[in-house]
Scaffold this motif. Sequence first.
Motif, short mmCIF file in Angstrom:
data_model
loop_
_atom_site.label_atom_id
_atom_site.label_comp_id
_atom_site.label_asym_id
_atom_site.label_seq_id
_atom_site.Cartn_x
_atom_site.Cartn_y
_atom_site.Cartn_z
N LYS A 99 -3.21 2.87 1.73
CA LYS A 99 -2.25 3.00 2.85
C LYS A 99 -2.70 2.15 4.03
CE LYS A 99 -0.71 7.73 1.86
NZ LYS A 99 -0.77 9.12 2.32
N GLN A 100 -4.01 2.14 4.30
CA GLN A 100 -4.52 1.36 5.43
C GLN A 100 -4.21 -0.12 5.26
OE1 GLN A 100 -8.69 2.32 5.66
NE2 GLN A 100 -8.35 4.32 6.58
N ILE A 101 -4.41 -0.62 4.04
CA ILE A 101 -4.12 -2.03 3.78
C ILE A 101 -2.62 -2.29 3.87
CG2 ILE A 101 -4.13 -3.83 2.01
CD1 ILE A 101 -6.84 -2.82 1.10
N PHE A 102 -1.85 -1.42 3.23
CA PHE A 102 -0.39 -1.63 3.16
C PHE A 102 0.23 -1.59 4.55
CE2 PHE A 102 3.96 0.01 2.73
CZ PHE A 102 4.49 -0.97 1.91
N ASP A 110 5.55 -8.03 -0.72
CA ASP A 110 6.45 -8.54 -1.75
C ASP A 110 6.61 -7.49 -2.85
OD1 ASP A 110 4.10 -8.62 -3.18
OD2 ASP A 110 3.99 -10.81 -3.33
N SER A 111 7.29 -7.89 -3.91
CA SER A 111 7.56 -6.93 -5.00
C SER A 111 6.28 -6.36 -5.58
CB SER A 111 8.37 -7.62 -6.12
OG SER A 111 9.64 -7.93 -5.66
N VAL A 112 5.26 -7.22 -5.73
CA VAL A 112 3.98 -6.76 -6.31
C VAL A 112 3.32 -5.74 -5.38
CG1 VAL A 112 1.70 -7.49 -7.10
CG2 VAL A 112 3.67 -8.96 -7.50
N THR A 113 3.39 -6.00 -4.06
CA THR A 113 2.80 -5.09 -3.09
C THR A 113 3.42 -3.70 -3.21
OG1 THR A 113 2.88 -7.02 -1.62
CG2 THR A 113 2.07 -4.96 -0.68
N TYR A 114 4.75 -3.69 -3.19
CA TYR A 114 5.45 -2.41 -3.30
C TYR A 114 5.14 -1.74 -4.63
CZ TYR A 114 8.27 -3.23 0.88
OH TYR A 114 8.68 -3.42 2.18
N ASN A 115 5.06 -2.54 -5.68
CA ASN A 115 4.78 -1.99 -7.02
C ASN A 115 3.42 -1.31 -7.04
OD1 ASN A 115 5.00 -1.44 -9.75
ND2 ASN A 115 4.40 -3.49 -10.38
N ILE A 129 9.32 6.80 -3.69
CA ILE A 129 10.77 6.61 -3.59
C ILE A 129 11.13 6.03 -2.22
CG2 ILE A 129 12.99 7.83 -3.54
CD1 ILE A 129 11.72 9.79 -5.60
N LYS A 130 10.44 6.50 -1.17
CA LYS A 130 10.68 5.95 0.17
C LYS A 130 10.38 4.45 0.19
CE LYS A 130 9.64 10.08 2.92
NZ LYS A 130 8.61 10.68 3.79
N LEU A 131 9.29 4.08 -0.48
CA LEU A 131 8.92 2.66 -0.53
C LEU A 131 9.98 1.83 -1.23
CD1 LEU A 131 5.11 2.31 -1.26
CD2 LEU A 131 6.34 1.77 0.80
N LEU A 132 10.59 2.39 -2.26
CA LEU A 132 11.65 1.66 -2.97
C LEU A 132 12.81 1.39 -2.02
CD1 LEU A 132 12.72 0.52 -5.66
CD2 LEU A 132 13.74 2.73 -6.09
N SER A 133 13.19 2.40 -1.24
CA SER A 133 14.27 2.22 -0.27
C SER A 133 13.90 1.16 0.76
CB SER A 133 14.58 3.54 0.43
OG SER A 133 14.99 4.52 -0.50
N GLU A 134 12.65 1.21 1.22
CA GLU A 134 12.18 0.22 2.20
C GLU A 134 12.20 -1.18 1.59
OE1 GLU A 134 7.93 -0.95 4.10
OE2 GLU A 134 8.42 1.19 4.18
N MET A 135 11.84 -1.25 0.34
CA MET A 135 11.80 -2.52 -0.39
C MET A 135 13.19 -3.16 -0.41
SD MET A 135 10.48 -2.76 -4.31
CE MET A 135 10.20 -4.28 -5.18
N VAL A 136 14.21 -2.34 -0.68
CA VAL A 136 15.59 -2.83 -0.74
C VAL A 136 16.06 -3.23 0.65
CG1 VAL A 136 17.97 -2.19 -1.30
CG2 VAL A 136 16.12 -1.44 -2.78
N VAL A 179 9.79 -1.68 -12.21
CA VAL A 179 9.34 -0.70 -11.21
C VAL A 179 10.26 0.51 -11.22
CG1 VAL A 179 8.92 -0.32 -8.75
CG2 VAL A 179 8.43 -2.54 -9.75
N VAL A 180 11.57 0.25 -11.26
CA VAL A 180 12.55 1.35 -11.25
C VAL A 180 12.41 2.18 -12.52
CG1 VAL A 180 15.00 1.94 -11.12
CG2 VAL A 180 14.10 0.04 -9.78
N ASN A 181 12.23 1.53 -13.66
CA ASN A 181 12.02 2.26 -14.92
C ASN A 181 10.80 3.16 -14.83
OD1 ASN A 181 14.21 1.04 -16.12
ND2 ASN A 181 13.04 -0.47 -17.24
N SER A 182 9.75 2.63 -14.20
CA SER A 182 8.51 3.41 -14.05
C SER A 182 8.75 4.63 -13.18
CB SER A 182 7.43 2.52 -13.43
OG SER A 182 6.29 3.27 -13.12
#
Length: 1114
Positions: free
Chosen positions: A490-493, A504-509, A525-532, A542-545
């Motif tokens: 979390k600190q890095i992110f 990027d996508s890898v970061t969120y993943n 799930i919050k991160l997915l919304s932020e990603m979009v 990622v979504v399948n996972s």
Amino acid sequence: MVALLCSTSLCGDITVGDAFLISNSKAKCCWRRDNLVTGELKFHALKIGSRKKHWRMKSMRCSLVSMKSSGFSGSMIRKSSKPDLSSSEVARVLMSFPDTDSSFSYFKSVAGNSNLVHTTETCNYMLEALRVDGKIEEMAYVFDLMQKRIIKRDTNTYLTIFKCLSVKGGLRQAPFALRKMREFGFVLNAYSYNGLIHLLLKSRFCTEAMEVYRRMILDGFRPSLQTYSSLMVGLGKRRDIESVMGLLKEMETLGLKPNVYTFTICIRVLGRAGKINEAYEILKRMDDEGCGPDVVTYTVLIDALCTARKLDCAKEVFAKMKTGRHKPDRVTYITLLDRFSDNRDLDSVNQFWSEMEKDGHVPDVVTFTILVDALCKAGNFGEAFAKLDVMRDQGILPNLHTYNTLICGLLRVHRLDDALEIFDNMESLGVKPTAYTYIVFIDYYGKSGDSVSALETFEKMKTKGIAPNIVACNASLYSLAKAGRDREAKQIFYGLKDIGLVPDSVTYNMMMKCYSKVGEIDEAIKLLSEMVENCCEPDVIVVNSLINTLYKADRVDEAWKMFMRMKEMKLKPTVVTYNTLLAGLGKNGKIQEAIELFEGMVQKGCPPNTITFNTLFDCLCKNDEVTLALKMLFKMMDMGCVPDVFTYNTIIFGLVKNGQVKEAMCFFHQMKKLVYPDFVTLCTLLPGVVKAGLIEDAYKIIANFLYSCADQPANLFWEDLMGSILAEAGIDNAVSFSERLVANGICRDGDSILVPIIRYSFKHNNASGARMLFEKFTKDLGVQPKLPTYNLLIGGLLEADMIEIAQDVFLQVKNTGCIPDVATYNFLLDAYGKSGKIDELFEIYKEMSAHECEPNTITHNIVISGLVKAGNVDDALDLYYDLMSDRDFSPTACTYGPLIDGLSKSGRLYEAKQLFEGMSDYGCRPNCAIYNILINGFGKAGEADAACALFKRMVKEGVRPDLKTYSVLVDCLCMVGRVDEGLHYFRELKESGLNPDVVCYNLIINGLGKFHRLEEALVLFNEMKKSRGITPDLYTYNSLILNLGIAGMVEEAGKIYNEIQRAGLEPNVFTFNALIRGYSLSGKPEHAYAVYQTMVTGGFSPNTGTYEQLPNRA
């Protein structure tokens, strides 16, 4: 006239008066541009040069505001403007007007002057100014002008128009925006369509680019050849071969003839997808259509062949180039060297190197680096290092990529020290490590599970002044996600924004993976919304996972919502998505929904594969619908899906589960005609056959199976098979089947059958039965047990506290000629240590040395632990120090644990801490269990500050606290009255993804109760029951009754007592004592004596505490 001539914007700082002065003084400097003509007056052209400042006078700047009211017109500007005014000057003038109307008038006048030119800058400025004033019609005029004059429309052009039309979402909303643009007069021409498609592709919005392309075709425009090529490249990167080849056909339908570049793109796309035959067809077609391949085409084909591991074919193409007119160039050789290096074909690499030099291509740092890489991949590191000297001799200095290649090669074979040596010497060799160099090490540490070193390297990179890029952050996140260290992740992110990086996508993943690992699905799930929201295109994987994670967490409704959201995210569900959903439905027994989802797949253009059918069969068979599964099997074959061994195994499972054993046997025999049964088939079928008592049939099936096998199965085969049969058929039938196998020699190694039988007996607490079966198989059936079987028997007997029988077996081992190993001795040593038989322990310990059986670390740890348990802490320490004087001994956490625990419990905390601090000196890093022991020691001694400091230290050092850590910390803080801090750590425990158990709840509830915070205690009491589903135990109830009574809340205490009875728990003497005390303190002696009476009549014996709590009767 004055108004006409005083525009400083057009004339710079020179006024009419200045012009006359220069003209009259007959200045020698002549202006080489055309003469400035204003009405009937003609001025000589001037060049101001370096003397400009001497002529500069006070400008006669007119008020631009008054121009509008004084009849300022385009015609006037045309008369007063200098011919061939530069575009930057036009932009400056345009931006100087205070209102949009004046700007637009000037904009149109410039558009009408053939000598003046509008640019993207002036047009975009005008569009933005008009947008602010809401002048859409005028904006359409500007856009139309850009199209007619072929002025480049860039991203800002379209974004300004989108903003005006209230289209949100950026450039990727272009397909939707086109419809609104047409409504408001922004009609695109072919040039604009081509440009917009290129802008979308440049932003990697390939799907949207294709939608705009389709719109372009519908509007009757023909895309350019370059547009088709760009679309093909974009689709090729996404491995969308079907669309690429579709575009090739469409362009030909529209009359566009593919060129060599177009065909080469198709070959690249087909080659990367492994469709080599189709790539060759394109190559043949090029020759047939007179568009012969060039050196780039052949190089691309070679690259594709190498990627598909068709190295011989690549060599053939190379040979053809050598003899043809398109000779290999430098890029061809680099491709060959690089690809054959990837395939670890060092001989071919050396051959191509020689050919390259013969053709006159001088090796450079790029080719040398590829050669170094090839040598590293072949394990020839000595030769790789020697090549560095060759490079220097030839005047070629190894660059950063060369050293990075060497480091990567060394890390691949885990030569970390050598890699670090190169890394440390890079700057002295004139090469400064970059972020990539650090990333290589971070990635290595992460994949090795060393998240501490990965994080240290990441921090070191920052201290060296190298700004981490997103790849470095992603590599660090990978290591932390793998270790479940969500805090550091979390600190890095969340620190990315501080260093100017965007996830990027890898970061969120990585972050979603980290959250999922620690059970924080909501955060994922919050991160997915932020990603979009951040326009970061989500990946279907990622979504399948996430769907899979939600299903595993039994959050089925949310999993389905996530599936429905895929359309919003412009993600097309894949067969993996459907398979995940089908598996979830099957797990929850929702057969009808599973069938409906399955049938909807084809309708939505996602045909099922064999895995889909197998998943559906699994769902049906586990839910007693094997008949329907059999019907679906025929449908599977009709749809062209080939059943595999898993298909048949699943249906056999369903038949056996349904009690249709004979049908399962028939199906098995049919299966053998199409698919060869595997080990799983036997483990699925035979347990049911044996359970049905069909021992002979089971024997024939296994005999035929082994007859068809070329080799005898390994011991593990028999152990796993017997384990399955025992679990399903029970011990009696399994033993009957085993006897048949051993007696007839089908299983040549009867020991491998005996092991699971003994293990099963011990698991079902039948140690005597295990001993009897061991005797039966060894004495009656002639099975010769090996030492591991003896060890299993001895270990099980000792676990069942049958020490004397275990000793007899131990003697039997020695009498039969088997030599006990260190594991045998360790079993006995552990049993003696736990039972406090120290004399016997040392006797066996000495015997080991006499029999040349070298004790290992586990042995020494058992002895140390045994001594500590017997209260001989000093003897244990003496043994530890004796062992440490022997350099061959490497202590582990299990060495230190008992010692630190023994010292802590003896009140020798200073010595315990000293021992703890010395662990790292011997390469032993304290684990969670060690920290728990020490924190508990300080806690019990009332030293809460020291306990908290240890907790913070373990977190800082990357040791993740477990449930016991938090429980111990909560207990010690509550004990010293620091309940708020205890409550803080209890909440942190829940937030960290760990689930508190009844013990942890008891500690915090009791702590709150003792300090009269009973409302909070009752809230947690209800939380544990209702929200967490944890059943309170008698300690929970007793604690609440006691503390409620002390606080005078005797009615609530009585309710808790009634709840004990409803819960089916039996109160004990402490329950009654707590109630008696409460009533006594509340001045209700009658109630206290009534409880005492209930206690005595209920058969409970009062203790000293009972009499102390009873009030004195008058």
